[in-house]
Design a protein around this motif. Structure first.
Motif, PDB file in Angstrom:
ATOM      1  N   LEU A  10       0.855  -1.196   0.000  1.00 48.30           N
ATOM      2  CA  LEU A  10       0.000   0.000   0.000  1.00 48.30           C
ATOM      3  C   LEU A  10       0.880   1.232   0.000  1.00 48.30           C
ATOM      4  N   ARG A  12       0.389   5.371   0.335  1.00 44.76           N
ATOM      5  CA  ARG A  12      -0.500   6.498   0.570  1.00 44.76           C
ATOM      6  C   ARG A  12       0.383   7.689   0.906  1.00 44.76           C
ATOM      7  N   ARG A  13      -0.199   8.878   0.848  1.00 45.97           N
ATOM      8  CA  ARG A  13       0.577  10.041   1.247  1.00 45.97           C
ATOM      9  C   ARG A  13       1.120   9.829   2.656  1.00 45.97           C
ATOM     10  N   VAL A  15       2.719   7.279   3.931  1.00 52.83           N
ATOM     11  CA  VAL A  15       2.832   5.916   4.435  1.00 52.83           C
ATOM     12  C   VAL A  15       3.101   4.951   3.284  1.00 52.83           C
ATOM     13  N   ILE A  17       3.545   0.749   2.987  1.00 58.08           N
ATOM     14  CA  ILE A  17       3.550  -0.554   3.655  1.00 58.08           C
ATOM     15  C   ILE A  17       4.146  -1.561   2.690  1.00 58.08           C
ATOM     16  N   ASP A  38      11.124   7.431  10.092  1.00 56.68           N
ATOM     17  CA  ASP A  38      10.855   6.323  11.012  1.00 56.68           C
ATOM     18  C   ASP A  38      10.274   5.140  10.232  1.00 56.68           C
ATOM     19  N   TRP A  40       8.516   1.283  11.053  1.00 56.63           N
ATOM     20  CA  TRP A  40       8.010   0.303  12.028  1.00 56.63           C
ATOM     21  C   TRP A  40       7.988  -1.058  11.359  1.00 56.63           C
ATOM     22  N   LEU A  67      10.296  -0.167  16.435  1.00 59.61           N
ATOM     23  CA  LEU A  67      10.425   1.054  15.646  1.00 59.61           C
ATOM     24  C   LEU A  67      11.904   1.309  15.382  1.00 59.61           C
ATOM     25  N   LEU A  88       6.787  -7.295   7.859  1.00 57.77           N
ATOM     26  CA  LEU A  88       5.949  -6.196   7.415  1.00 57.77           C
ATOM     27  C   LEU A  88       6.645  -4.913   7.845  1.00 57.77           C
ATOM     28  N   VAL A  90       6.277  -0.712   7.861  1.00 58.67           N
ATOM     29  CA  VAL A  90       5.442   0.470   7.641  1.00 58.67           C
ATOM     30  C   VAL A  90       6.364   1.687   7.696  1.00 58.67           C
ATOM     31  N   LEU A  92       7.021   5.452   7.754  1.00 60.60           N
ATOM     32  CA  LEU A  92       6.266   6.635   8.184  1.00 60.60           C
ATOM     33  C   LEU A  92       6.949   7.853   7.576  1.00 60.60           C
ATOM     34  N   GLY A  94       6.262  10.787   6.673  1.00 59.99           N
ATOM     35  CA  GLY A  94       6.147  12.168   7.125  1.00 59.99           C
ATOM     36  C   GLY A  94       6.407  12.334   8.605  1.00 59.99           C
ATOM     37  N   ALA A  95       7.012  11.313   9.244  1.00 62.63           N
ATOM     38  CA  ALA A  95       7.042  11.311  10.717  1.00 62.63           C
ATOM     39  C   ALA A  95       8.436  11.000  11.252  1.00 62.63           C
ATOM     40  N   GLY A  97      11.868  11.382  13.355  1.00 65.70           N
ATOM     41  CA  GLY A  97      12.279  11.992  14.612  1.00 65.70           C
ATOM     42  C   GLY A  97      11.298  11.792  15.737  1.00 65.70           C
TER      43      GLY A  97
ATOM     44  N   LEU B  10       1.489   1.376  17.799  1.00 67.69           N
ATOM     45  CA  LEU B  10       2.224   2.601  17.452  1.00 67.69           C
ATOM     46  C   LEU B  10       1.220   3.691  17.124  1.00 67.69           C
ATOM     47  N   ARG B  12       1.322   7.606  15.642  1.00 74.92           N
ATOM     48  CA  ARG B  12       2.098   8.702  15.082  1.00 74.92           C
ATOM     49  C   ARG B  12       1.115   9.670  14.444  1.00 74.92           C
ATOM     50  N   ARG B  13       1.561  10.859  14.161  1.00 72.99           N
ATOM     51  CA  ARG B  13       0.685  11.786  13.476  1.00 72.99           C
ATOM     52  C   ARG B  13       0.195  11.138  12.174  1.00 72.99           C
ATOM     53  N   VAL B  15      -1.136   8.203  11.666  1.00 79.47           N
ATOM     54  CA  VAL B  15      -1.101   6.736  11.569  1.00 79.47           C
ATOM     55  C   VAL B  15      -1.296   6.119  12.952  1.00 79.47           C
ATOM     56  N   ILE B  17      -1.331   2.141  14.428  1.00 79.73           N
ATOM     57  CA  ILE B  17      -1.203   0.710  14.147  1.00 79.73           C
ATOM     58  C   ILE B  17      -1.710  -0.035  15.367  1.00 79.73           C
ATOM     59  N   TRP B  40      -6.229  -0.078   6.594  1.00 80.12           N
ATOM     60  CA  TRP B  40      -5.625  -1.235   5.921  1.00 80.12           C
ATOM     61  C   TRP B  40      -5.477  -2.346   6.944  1.00 80.12           C
ATOM     62  N   LEU B  92      -5.161   4.978   8.577  1.00 77.51           N
ATOM     63  CA  LEU B  92      -4.528   6.056   7.814  1.00 77.51           C
ATOM     64  C   LEU B  92      -5.334   7.325   8.073  1.00 77.51           C
ATOM     65  N   ALA B  95      -5.709  10.152   5.496  1.00 80.56           N
ATOM     66  CA  ALA B  95      -5.710   9.735   4.084  1.00 80.56           C
ATOM     67  C   ALA B  95      -7.039   9.145   3.648  1.00 80.56           C
TER      68      ALA B  95
END
Lengths: 97, 97
Positions: A10, A12-13, A15, A17, A38, A40, A67, A88, A90, A92, A94-95, A97, B10, B12-13, B15, B17, B40, B92, B95
């Motif tokens: 997947l 997405r903006r 994210v 996966i 980051d 995960w 993480l 798996l 994931v 991140l 846009g995330a 730090g 987890l 996060r901004r 997201v 999980i 998802w 998500l 999204a």
């Protein structure tokens, strides 16, 4: 040895996966993984060990997750030689730090 | 029957999980799940069937995954009665659509 495969499941903006399948692969010591965001990860099947710089090495069984902080060099130091190891991941995007 | 459990792994901004463990649970027909954001899911273990309105019912085995669009009513119509069914859900939050 079979190739290590990366499959985007997947996108997405912010994210991504993906599923990674390893067969005994490890990361060369002088070519660590390192990404700005980051990440995960969860082990889905098989067995693995993961080393993130500055942290104790971790043994991972199916269902274990962790993480990997953005910017941290990391190495897969073991994956099971006799069965596929499925991860798996994931991302991140846009995330950090 | 054991309780159905939801565990945030987890946050996060944008997201979230979580791991969900079901033991034969199904969604009452008159109380569908519905959330504004895309979700998802991957089946980690066990067996399940998932119905998203407007789509054919899907049988899920470990490793199977699907996207539940934001706003779509959906129902878990079966989970294995004799073993735990574990789901990974990636919400998500930024999204939808």
């Amino acid at each position: 040895m079979s190739d290590e495969t990366f499959e985007a499941l997947l996108q997405r903006r912010g994210v991504l996966i993906e599923r990674i399948v390893s067969h005994g692969h490890v990361t060369p010591h002088d070519h660590p993984y390192q990404q700005p965001h980051d990440e995960w990860v969860m082990l889905l099947s098989g067995a693995a060990r993961l080393l993130v710089e500055g942290e104790p090495e971790r043994s991972l069984a199916p269902g274990d997750h962790m993480l990997i902080p953005g910017g941290a060099r990391h190495w897969v130091t073991f994956t099971a030689p006799d069965e596929p190891t499925r991860w798996l991941a994931v991302h991140l995007l846009g995330a950090a730090g």
